[in-house]
Scaffold this motif. Structure first.
Motif, PDB file in Angstrom:
ATOM      1  N   ALA A   1      -6.207  -3.785   2.361  1.00  0.00           N
ATOM      2  CA  ALA A   1      -6.429  -3.126   1.066  1.00  0.00           C
ATOM      3  C   ALA A   1      -6.954  -4.131   0.043  1.00  0.00           C
ATOM      4  CB  ALA A   1      -5.144  -2.467   0.574  1.00  0.00           C
TER       5      ALA A   1
ATOM      6  N   VAL B   1     -12.574   3.306   8.167  1.00  0.00           N
ATOM      7  CA  VAL B   1     -11.129   3.522   8.132  1.00  0.00           C
ATOM      8  C   VAL B   1     -10.839   4.788   8.930  1.00  0.00           C
ATOM      9  CG1 VAL B   1      -9.112   3.816   6.646  1.00  0.00           C
ATOM     10  CG2 VAL B   1     -11.112   2.572   5.784  1.00  0.00           C
TER      11      VAL B   1
ATOM     12  N   ASP C   1      -4.355  -8.848   3.791  1.00  0.00           N
ATOM     13  CA  ASP C   1      -4.103  -7.429   3.527  1.00  0.00           C
ATOM     14  C   ASP C   1      -5.441  -6.695   3.475  1.00  0.00           C
ATOM     15  OD1 ASP C   1      -3.390  -4.924   2.556  1.00  0.00           O
ATOM     16  OD2 ASP C   1      -2.755  -5.670   0.587  1.00  0.00           O
TER      17      ASP C   1
ATOM     18  N   ASP D   1      -8.204   6.853  -4.729  1.00  0.00           N
ATOM     19  CA  ASP D   1      -7.231   5.785  -4.940  1.00  0.00           C
ATOM     20  C   ASP D   1      -6.942   5.142  -3.589  1.00  0.00           C
ATOM     21  OD1 ASP D   1      -5.453   4.095  -6.243  1.00  0.00           O
ATOM     22  OD2 ASP D   1      -4.022   5.658  -6.784  1.00  0.00           O
ATOM     23  N   LEU D   2      -6.267   4.019  -3.643  1.00  0.00           N
ATOM     24  CA  LEU D   2      -5.822   3.310  -2.455  1.00  0.00           C
ATOM     25  C   LEU D   2      -4.482   2.690  -2.801  1.00  0.00           C
ATOM     26  CD1 LEU D   2      -6.033   1.892   0.295  1.00  0.00           C
ATOM     27  CD2 LEU D   2      -7.614   0.263  -0.745  1.00  0.00           C
ATOM     28  N   ASP D   3      -3.432   3.162  -2.137  1.00  0.00           N
ATOM     29  CA  ASP D   3      -2.098   2.632  -2.405  1.00  0.00           C
ATOM     30  C   ASP D   3      -1.271   2.676  -1.125  1.00  0.00           C
ATOM     31  OD1 ASP D   3      -1.249   5.301  -2.105  1.00  0.00           O
ATOM     32  OD2 ASP D   3      -0.945   5.612  -4.243  1.00  0.00           O
ATOM     33  N   ASP D   4       0.036   2.543  -1.247  1.00  0.00           N
ATOM     34  CA  ASP D   4       0.902   2.535  -0.071  1.00  0.00           C
ATOM     35  C   ASP D   4       0.868   3.849   0.708  1.00  0.00           C
ATOM     36  OD1 ASP D   4       1.633  -0.074  -0.594  1.00  0.00           O
ATOM     37  OD2 ASP D   4       3.514   0.471  -1.600  1.00  0.00           O
TER      38      ASP D   4
ATOM     39  N   GLY E   1      -1.743  -2.771   9.214  1.00  0.00           N
ATOM     40  CA  GLY E   1      -2.560  -3.870   8.705  1.00  0.00           C
ATOM     41  C   GLY E   1      -2.557  -5.103   9.579  1.00  0.00           C
TER      42      GLY E   1
ATOM     43  N   PHE F   1     -10.568  -4.783   0.883  1.00  0.00           N
ATOM     44  CA  PHE F   1     -11.413  -3.671   0.438  1.00  0.00           C
ATOM     45  C   PHE F   1     -11.652  -3.745  -1.068  1.00  0.00           C
ATOM     46  CE2 PHE F   1     -12.167   0.525  -1.299  1.00  0.00           C
ATOM     47  CZ  PHE F   1     -13.268   0.916  -0.552  1.00  0.00           C
ATOM     48  N   ARG F   2     -10.601  -3.980  -1.821  1.00  0.00           N
ATOM     49  CA  ARG F   2     -10.757  -4.077  -3.279  1.00  0.00           C
ATOM     50  C   ARG F   2     -11.715  -5.209  -3.648  1.00  0.00           C
ATOM     51  NH1 ARG F   2      -5.099  -2.663  -2.919  1.00  0.00           N
ATOM     52  NH2 ARG F   2      -4.771  -0.643  -3.920  1.00  0.00           N
TER      53      ARG F   2
ATOM     54  N   GLN G   1      -3.948   7.669   6.308  1.00  0.00           N
ATOM     55  CA  GLN G   1      -3.095   6.543   6.652  1.00  0.00           C
ATOM     56  C   GLN G   1      -3.707   5.864   7.875  1.00  0.00           C
ATOM     57  OE1 GLN G   1       0.668   8.635   6.941  1.00  0.00           O
ATOM     58  NE2 GLN G   1       1.023   8.331   4.754  1.00  0.00           N
TER      59      GLN G   1
ATOM     60  N   TRP H   1      -5.473   6.012   1.748  1.00  0.00           N
ATOM     61  CA  TRP H   1      -6.783   6.096   1.096  1.00  0.00           C
ATOM     62  C   TRP H   1      -6.955   7.533   0.619  1.00  0.00           C
ATOM     63  CZ3 TRP H   1     -10.419   1.817   2.013  1.00  0.00           C
ATOM     64  CH2 TRP H   1      -9.819   0.747   2.685  1.00  0.00           C
TER      65      TRP H   1
END
Length: 178
Positions: free
Chosen positions: A32, A114, A30, A73-76, A174, A35-36, A150, A79
């Motif tokens: 994300a 990104v 994944d 933040d970074l979520d579904d 992804g 990246f984390r 996105q 970014w």
């Protein structure tokens, strides 16, 4: 004969002697999560503002511009970043919602790029982001907009001293490209 500017630039050091090892074969599937992980490693290495990135946008005539900002933040949804709709980047995004973010951590010889389409997040999310800013005084700002990029492409780049830099790329949804 004096040193030319070109010679001076070429003589500058590239990367620190101890670069982190990166094996794409053992990286999280994944992007994300990867990246984390890299952000946590940047923090542990003492990188200042590892959440700072360059945002590149373009106007209706395809004239590009870029500036530094902070990842929120970074979520579904994507970014997250924010700005006023009336700012240059806000106006450019309303005309052309394609953009790119670039994170660069020179201490580790790493960058993350990104690129994709930017969408506006809700008025409620934008208001909450405005309220969470340092120095928030409870006022409202109807022009403040929280956006999410996105991605259609994400690239993780790790420098190597032998110049065989590692590029680990993901495409839409992804999917691993290389």
């Amino acid at each position: 004969m004096s040193e030319s500017f070109r010679d001076k630039l070429r003589a500058l050091p590239d990367f620190p002697p101890d670069l982190p090892h990166f094996d794409p074969g053992t990286a999280p599937a994944d992007p994300a999560a990867l990246f984390r992980q890299w952000l946590e490693e940047a923090l542990a290495a003492g990188v200042l503002q590892p959440h700072a990135c360059s945002l590149a946008t373009a106007d209706s005539a395809a004239q590009p511009s870029s500036r530094m900002l902070i990842l929120k933040d970074l979520d579904d949804d994507g970014w997250h970043f924010a700005t006023a709709r009336t700012s240059r980047k806000g106006k450019e995004l309303s005309l052309n919602p394609k953009a790119a973010l670039n994170f660069f951590w020179p201490e580790q010889g790493r960058q993350v790029r990104v690129a994709g389409t930017v969408v506006e997040l809700s008025a409620e999310a934008s208001a909450a982001d405005w309220d969470a800013r340092p120095g928030a005084d409870g006022s409202t700002n109807a022009q403040w907009q929280l956006y999410a990029l996105q991605p259609s492409e994400i690239e993780f780049w790790q420098a190597r001293h032998d110049r065989r830099h590692i590029r680990h790329r993901f495409g839409p949804d992804g999917k691993l490209l290389s």
